[in-house]
Design an enzyme around this catalytic site. Structure first.
Site, short mmCIF file in Angstrom:
data_model
loop_
_atom_site.label_atom_id
_atom_site.label_comp_id
_atom_site.label_asym_id
_atom_site.label_seq_id
_atom_site.Cartn_x
_atom_site.Cartn_y
_atom_site.Cartn_z
N HIS A 80 0.83 -1.21 0.00
CA HIS A 80 0.00 0.00 0.00
C HIS A 80 0.86 1.26 0.00
O HIS A 80 2.01 1.25 0.42
CB HIS A 80 -0.93 -0.01 1.21
CG HIS A 80 -2.00 -1.04 1.12
ND1 HIS A 80 -3.04 -1.11 2.01
CD2 HIS A 80 -2.22 -2.05 0.21
CE1 HIS A 80 -3.84 -2.11 1.67
NE2 HIS A 80 -3.36 -2.70 0.60
N GLU A 82 0.73 4.01 1.82
CA GLU A 82 1.18 4.44 3.14
C GLU A 82 2.33 3.57 3.62
O GLU A 82 3.31 4.06 4.20
CB GLU A 82 0.03 4.38 4.16
CG GLU A 82 -1.19 5.21 3.78
CD GLU A 82 -2.23 4.44 2.97
OE1 GLU A 82 -3.41 4.78 3.10
OE2 GLU A 82 -1.87 3.52 2.21
N CYS A 108 -6.28 1.77 5.27
CA CYS A 108 -6.89 0.52 5.73
C CYS A 108 -6.37 0.23 7.14
O CYS A 108 -5.47 0.91 7.64
CB CYS A 108 -6.54 -0.63 4.79
SG CYS A 108 -4.81 -1.16 4.90
N CYS A 111 -2.47 -0.38 7.28
CA CYS A 111 -1.70 0.87 7.21
C CYS A 111 -1.89 1.69 8.47
O CYS A 111 -0.95 2.33 8.95
CB CYS A 111 -2.10 1.66 5.97
SG CYS A 111 -1.60 0.86 4.43
#
Length: 165
Positions: A80, A82, A108, A111
């Protein structure tokens, strides 16, 4: 965004949207920018791990298996945005403690846990994500959350902005 000089939040959010253009995910392009004291510390976008083939080239397992957004994160080849921003800071020895992360999308839960342990103090995002637990965790950790209007949304004066969708 207004025609006037953008606020710092608008400025860094716009940069996160540019970073998202580097995404190699077929489903959603996400960008993240970690900022402290008005300076960019790190950026990240979602895509395959270092040295792996990109989903753009070989297809998306989540699409093939019809997996809904916000579920079964382990069934995804991508790292992801992040996560990549946090990893890049760590690789280069840059502390993100006390920073703000600007994300094109609500983080999410995976993260979010990294954001909490990275001691990031503020999360600014534009688009919702179907993960209510992440908002609950950010609130429990005392992390400031700001949802900015996305390009498609029209902000109405005096209207409250929801923290999740």
């Amino acid at each position: 965004m207004s025609e006037q000089r953008p606020s710092k939040d608008e400025y860094f959010m716009e940069i996160s949207n540019v970073v998202a253009k580097r995404s190699t995910c077929l489903r959603i392009h996400v960008g993240a920018v970690i900022v402290k004291n008005g300076r960019i510390l790190s950026t990240g976008y979602n895509g395959a791990p270092y040295g792996f083939e990109h989903c753009l080239d070989i297809g998306c397992i989540r699409e093939k298996e019809n997996i809904a957004h916000g579920t079964r994160h382990e069934l995804c080849r991508a790292v992801h945005a992040e996560q990549n921003a946090i990893i890049q800071a760590a690789l280069h020895g840059v502390s993100i403690e006390g920073a703000t992360v600007y994300c094109t999308h609500q983080p999410c839960i995976l993260c979010t846990k990294m954001i909490i342990n990275g001691k990031i103090k503020r999360v600014v995002y534009q688009n919702g994500y179907p993960d209510e637990m992440s908002i609950a965790f950010l609130n429990q950790a005392g992390i400031e959350i700001l949802k900015m209007p996305s390009c498609e949304e029209e902000e109405k004066p005096g209207e409250e902005r929801p923290l999740s969708v």
